[in-house]
Write an enzyme that holds these catalytic residues in place. Structure first.
Site, PDB file in Angstrom:
ATOM      1  N   GLY A   9       0.794  -1.233   0.000  1.00  0.00           N
ATOM      2  CA  GLY A   9       0.000   0.000   0.000  1.00  0.00           C
ATOM      3  C   GLY A   9       0.823   1.278   0.000  1.00  0.00           C
ATOM      4  O   GLY A   9       0.274   2.368  -0.185  1.00  0.00           O
ATOM      5  N   VAL A  10       2.138   1.157   0.201  1.00  0.00           N
ATOM      6  CA  VAL A  10       2.991   2.362   0.219  1.00  0.00           C
ATOM      7  C   VAL A  10       3.105   2.937  -1.199  1.00  0.00           C
ATOM      8  O   VAL A  10       3.273   2.199  -2.168  1.00  0.00           O
ATOM      9  CB  VAL A  10       4.394   2.007   0.778  1.00  0.00           C
ATOM     10  CG1 VAL A  10       5.414   3.096   0.479  1.00  0.00           C
ATOM     11  CG2 VAL A  10       4.310   1.760   2.280  1.00  0.00           C
ATOM     12  N   LYS A  11       2.996   4.247  -1.299  1.00  0.00           N
ATOM     13  CA  LYS A  11       3.140   4.900  -2.608  1.00  0.00           C
ATOM     14  C   LYS A  11       4.599   5.307  -2.834  1.00  0.00           C
ATOM     15  O   LYS A  11       5.240   5.882  -1.953  1.00  0.00           O
ATOM     16  CB  LYS A  11       2.251   6.142  -2.676  1.00  0.00           C
ATOM     17  CG  LYS A  11       0.770   5.785  -2.791  1.00  0.00           C
ATOM     18  CD  LYS A  11      -0.021   6.950  -3.334  1.00  0.00           C
ATOM     19  CE  LYS A  11      -1.525   6.727  -3.293  1.00  0.00           C
ATOM     20  NZ  LYS A  11      -1.992   5.405  -3.700  1.00  0.00           N
ATOM     21  N   MET A  12       5.073   5.009  -4.033  1.00  0.00           N
ATOM     22  CA  MET A  12       6.470   5.279  -4.398  1.00  0.00           C
ATOM     23  C   MET A  12       6.463   6.136  -5.666  1.00  0.00           C
ATOM     24  O   MET A  12       5.711   5.821  -6.604  1.00  0.00           O
ATOM     25  CB  MET A  12       7.136   3.926  -4.692  1.00  0.00           C
ATOM     26  CG  MET A  12       8.539   3.979  -5.217  1.00  0.00           C
ATOM     27  SD  MET A  12       9.083   2.270  -5.602  1.00  0.00           S
ATOM     28  CE  MET A  12      10.838   2.540  -5.766  1.00  0.00           C
ATOM     29  N   PRO A  13       7.257   7.211  -5.728  1.00  0.00           N
ATOM     30  CA  PRO A  13       7.306   7.999  -6.967  1.00  0.00           C
ATOM     31  C   PRO A  13       7.720   7.140  -8.166  1.00  0.00           C
ATOM     32  O   PRO A  13       8.566   6.245  -8.032  1.00  0.00           O
ATOM     33  CB  PRO A  13       8.367   9.063  -6.652  1.00  0.00           C
ATOM     34  CG  PRO A  13       8.356   9.189  -5.168  1.00  0.00           C
ATOM     35  CD  PRO A  13       8.086   7.786  -4.664  1.00  0.00           C
ATOM     36  N   ALA A  14       7.143   7.438  -9.322  1.00  0.00           N
ATOM     37  CA  ALA A  14       7.464   6.666 -10.533  1.00  0.00           C
ATOM     38  C   ALA A  14       8.838   7.035 -11.076  1.00  0.00           C
ATOM     39  O   ALA A  14       9.407   6.302 -11.884  1.00  0.00           O
ATOM     40  CB  ALA A  14       6.394   6.927 -11.591  1.00  0.00           C
ATOM     41  N   GLY A  16      12.753   8.768  -9.834  1.00  0.00           N
ATOM     42  CA  GLY A  16      13.615   9.245  -8.759  1.00  0.00           C
ATOM     43  C   GLY A  16      14.978   9.575  -9.328  1.00  0.00           C
ATOM     44  O   GLY A  16      15.188   9.571 -10.551  1.00  0.00           O
ATOM     45  N   GLY A  18      19.140   8.762  -9.083  1.00  0.00           N
ATOM     46  CA  GLY A  18      20.162   7.821  -8.627  1.00  0.00           C
ATOM     47  C   GLY A  18      21.483   8.529  -8.377  1.00  0.00           C
ATOM     48  O   GLY A  18      21.845   9.452  -9.118  1.00  0.00           O
ATOM     49  N   ASP A  43      17.879   7.537  -4.654  1.00  0.00           N
ATOM     50  CA  ASP A  43      18.340   6.153  -4.546  1.00  0.00           C
ATOM     51  C   ASP A  43      19.837   6.136  -4.247  1.00  0.00           C
ATOM     52  O   ASP A  43      20.656   6.481  -5.099  1.00  0.00           O
ATOM     53  CB  ASP A  43      18.077   5.419  -5.875  1.00  0.00           C
ATOM     54  CG  ASP A  43      18.495   3.955  -5.807  1.00  0.00           C
ATOM     55  OD1 ASP A  43      17.647   3.123  -5.458  1.00  0.00           O
ATOM     56  OD2 ASP A  43      19.673   3.653  -6.098  1.00  0.00           O
ATOM     57  N   TYR A  48      27.787   3.192  -1.903  1.00  0.00           N
ATOM     58  CA  TYR A  48      28.087   4.390  -2.703  1.00  0.00           C
ATOM     59  C   TYR A  48      28.873   5.422  -1.872  1.00  0.00           C
ATOM     60  O   TYR A  48      29.338   6.421  -2.410  1.00  0.00           O
ATOM     61  CB  TYR A  48      26.812   5.071  -3.237  1.00  0.00           C
ATOM     62  CG  TYR A  48      25.923   4.238  -4.131  1.00  0.00           C
ATOM     63  CD1 TYR A  48      26.326   2.990  -4.615  1.00  0.00           C
ATOM     64  CD2 TYR A  48      24.659   4.688  -4.507  1.00  0.00           C
ATOM     65  CE1 TYR A  48      25.502   2.233  -5.422  1.00  0.00           C
ATOM     66  CE2 TYR A  48      23.834   3.935  -5.320  1.00  0.00           C
ATOM     67  CZ  TYR A  48      24.246   2.703  -5.770  1.00  0.00           C
ATOM     68  OH  TYR A  48      23.424   1.959  -6.566  1.00  0.00           O
ATOM     69  N   LYS A  73      20.640   0.838   0.421  1.00  0.00           N
ATOM     70  CA  LYS A  73      20.831  -0.605   0.182  1.00  0.00           C
ATOM     71  C   LYS A  73      21.863  -1.181   1.139  1.00  0.00           C
ATOM     72  O   LYS A  73      22.834  -0.510   1.505  1.00  0.00           O
ATOM     73  CB  LYS A  73      21.291  -0.843  -1.271  1.00  0.00           C
ATOM     74  CG  LYS A  73      20.467  -0.095  -2.297  1.00  0.00           C
ATOM     75  CD  LYS A  73      20.806  -0.475  -3.723  1.00  0.00           C
ATOM     76  CE  LYS A  73      20.169   0.492  -4.710  1.00  0.00           C
ATOM     77  NZ  LYS A  73      20.921   1.737  -4.895  1.00  0.00           N
ATOM     78  N   HIS A 106      21.335  -5.473  -1.703  1.00  0.00           N
ATOM     79  CA  HIS A 106      21.978  -4.928  -2.901  1.00  0.00           C
ATOM     80  C   HIS A 106      22.346  -5.973  -3.958  1.00  0.00           C
ATOM     81  O   HIS A 106      22.398  -5.675  -5.151  1.00  0.00           O
ATOM     82  CB  HIS A 106      23.219  -4.139  -2.479  1.00  0.00           C
ATOM     83  CG  HIS A 106      23.639  -3.079  -3.442  1.00  0.00           C
ATOM     84  ND1 HIS A 106      24.254  -1.924  -3.046  1.00  0.00           N
ATOM     85  CD2 HIS A 106      23.534  -2.987  -4.793  1.00  0.00           C
ATOM     86  CE1 HIS A 106      24.512  -1.176  -4.112  1.00  0.00           C
ATOM     87  NE2 HIS A 106      24.087  -1.802  -5.173  1.00  0.00           N
TER      88      HIS A 106
END
Ligand code: NAP
Length: 282
Positions: A9-14, A16, A18, A43, A48, A73, A106
């Site tokens: 049910g969590v909404k995630m932007p289409a 993002g 990196g 992300d 990183y 990650k 990862h």
């Protein structure tokens, strides 16, 4: 902001931003520029080495925490139960956040069952809103969720015109797991930005090759996290929602699929040994 709804049910932007391979000393400024451009998902990853700079940019933006979707990650070195809990705390301290939106395992190497169970615990404790994996083949992913409680919400896979992941995409859609693309531009391999077919489509729409690639992924319901260090490209990559590729254009882009990665051969023993044993901290 276009979003997708994850299996919990969590909404995630289409779309993002990196931050892989962005120099540490430039990360805070570049992430600030991405947030100014309108990106609301970042992300990053422990490996990183720029989580702290990402966190600084988020705090400096003045945006509300709940308006930014943050992914980081867990590295393979920390794939034991207690190590995962410790690595998560380390990432959260560097990010300066009190909850995380998405935590991904990862790589599909090492003791990822132990890591997953620790991630499940953090998820159930409300410290993470969604948990998932990256670069898991369909078989490994299926086995993981058949032998655990929480089904991954996301599989982040290398996906671009030369490696389209059609079988994985079908499997993920069937299982209700969100497909997210890493390296949407194939990290520039195969001279992607000068590909004649993509250029012809781009010219027809008055768009760039980069925009066509991102829109093609978006129309396949794949979440995208393009990386750039340049402000004008941030805007270009974000500006993909005012045109639509036709079914015929989608089919013609499908012909570019080579079925394999130009970046990373996950069947090569030297490569997988190197990645699977790489240490990112003492
Ligand atoms: P990518 O997004 O496919 O490609 C980045 C390259 O494209 C850079 O050289 C960038 O150059 C160039 N570029 C970006 N926008 C452009 C445009 N509009 N026109 C021309 N060139 C453009 O590669 P990526 O960074 O590897 O992948 C994206 C994100 O996926 C990463 O940052 C990371 O967050 C994630 N990722 C995850 C994994 C994993 O194992 N899960 C692996 C790799 C990446 P400039 O920067 O000079 O503009």
């Amino acid at each position: 902001m276009q979003t997708v709804t994850l299996n919990n049910g969590v909404k995630m932007p289409a779309i993002g931003f990196g931050v892989f391979q962005i120099p540490v000393e430039d990360t805070e400024r570049i992430v600030s520029e991405a947030l100014e451009t309108g990106y609301r998902m970042i992300d990053t990853a422990a490996s990183y080495f720029n989580e702290e700079q990402v966190g600084n940019a988020i705090r400096r933006s003045g945006l509300k925490r709940e308006d930014i979707f943050v992914t980081t990650k867990l590295w393979v070195q920390d794939y034991e139960y207690d190590d995962t809990l410790r690595a998560f705390d380390r990432s959260m301290k560097l990010l300066g956040l009190d909850y995380l939106d998405l935590y991904l395992l990862h790589k599909p190497y090492g003791n990822y069952y132990a890591a997953w169970r620790a991630a499940e615990r953090l998820y159930k404790e409300g410290r993470i809103r969604a948990i998932g994996v990256t670069s898991f083949s369909n078989e490994r992913l299926q086995d993981l969720f058949l032998h655990n409680e929480v089904k991954p919400a996301v599989n982040q896979l290398e996906t671009h015109p030369f490696f389209q992941q059609q079988e994985a995409n079908a499997f993920l859609q069937r299982e209700g797991i969100q497909h997210e693309a890493w390296a949407p531009f194939a990290e520039g391999q195969n001279d992607i930005f000068h590909n004649p077919l993509l250029k012809a489509i781009a010219e027809r729409h008055g768009k760039t090759v980069g925009q066509v690639v991102l829109r093609w992924l978006n129309q396949r319901n794949v979440v995208i996290i393009p990386k750039t260090v340049r402000k004008e490209r941030m805007a270009e990559n974000f500006n993909i929602f005012d045109f639509t590729l036709t079914d015929e254009e989608m089919r013609s882009i499908a012909t570019l699929d080579t079925g394999k990665s130009p970046i990373y051969d996950d069947m090569d023993l030297q490569t997988t040994k190197f990645i699977g044993t790489l240490k990112i901290h003492n």
